[in-house]
Design a protein around this motif. Structure first.
Motif, mmCIF file in Angstrom:
data_model
loop_
_atom_site.group_PDB
_atom_site.id
_atom_site.type_symbol
_atom_site.label_atom_id
_atom_site.label_comp_id
_atom_site.label_asym_id
_atom_site.label_seq_id
_atom_site.Cartn_x
_atom_site.Cartn_y
_atom_site.Cartn_z
ATOM 1 N N TYR A 1 0.843 -1.190 0.000
ATOM 2 C CA TYR A 1 0.000 0.000 0.000
ATOM 3 C C TYR A 1 0.880 1.243 0.000
ATOM 4 N N ARG B 1 3.612 7.525 2.860
ATOM 5 C CA ARG B 1 3.602 6.348 3.727
ATOM 6 C C ARG B 1 3.467 5.070 2.905
ATOM 7 N N GLY C 1 3.277 0.678 3.196
ATOM 8 C CA GLY C 1 3.033 -0.447 4.091
ATOM 9 C C GLY C 1 2.949 -1.752 3.332
ATOM 10 N N LYS D 1 1.293 -5.321 3.340
ATOM 11 C CA LYS D 1 0.175 -6.059 3.925
ATOM 12 C C LYS D 1 0.448 -7.551 3.821
ATOM 13 N N VAL E 1 -2.229 -3.445 8.310
ATOM 14 C CA VAL E 1 -0.787 -3.557 8.131
ATOM 15 C C VAL E 1 -0.094 -3.428 9.493
ATOM 16 N N CYS F 1 5.353 -0.580 8.202
ATOM 17 C CA CYS F 1 4.999 0.743 7.672
ATOM 18 C C CYS F 1 6.216 1.654 7.781
ATOM 19 N N TYR G 1 8.201 5.431 5.755
ATOM 20 C CA TYR G 1 8.158 6.504 4.772
ATOM 21 C C TYR G 1 9.589 6.932 4.478
ATOM 22 N N SER H 1 -2.951 0.797 10.131
ATOM 23 C CA SER H 1 -1.893 -0.010 10.756
ATOM 24 C C SER H 1 -2.168 -0.060 12.249
#
Length: 110
Positions: A54, A59, A61, A63, A70, A75, A77, A108
């Protein structure tokens, strides 16, 4: 009754401080290898465990299969100067491992 209220107040205040500290003072980083990733908690996930990737603004993440949200350690960035190269590296990893990249909001958990 006062002591129980005081205990819950201190507990909730401590938990809020813990969460704020974790959000603002941890440096999330995920290492991408050829067929697996290493999360911020130094846990290794094989590419076969990843359902999709995602992206929501800056951001990103990963999954996992069978999970609705998530995990926080998957996660991360990129900082402003690393964002273009980093997103390109994630796209290459996704293409190599046949993972779909979805541009949408994701949740998340801590």
């Amino acid at each position: 009754m006062k002591y129980i209220d005081l205990f819950f107040f201190v507990f909730i205040l401590g938990y809020i401080i813990f969460l704020v500290g974790r959000i603002f003072f941890t440096k999330p980083s995920v290492m991408l290898d050829s067929d697996h990733i290493i999360s911020t908690k130094i846990q290794k996930y094989d590419a076969s465990q990843i359902e999709c990737i995602y992206m929501n603004y800056r951001r990103i993440g990963f999954k996992l299969y069978g999970k609705r949200i998530v995990p926080m350690d998957l996660c991360f960035y990129f900082k402003g100067d690393q964002e273009i190269a980093g997103v390109e590296a994630v796209r290459e990893w996704a293409a190599r491992n046949d993972k779909e990249i979805k541009h949408k909001f994701f949740q998340s958990w801590v």
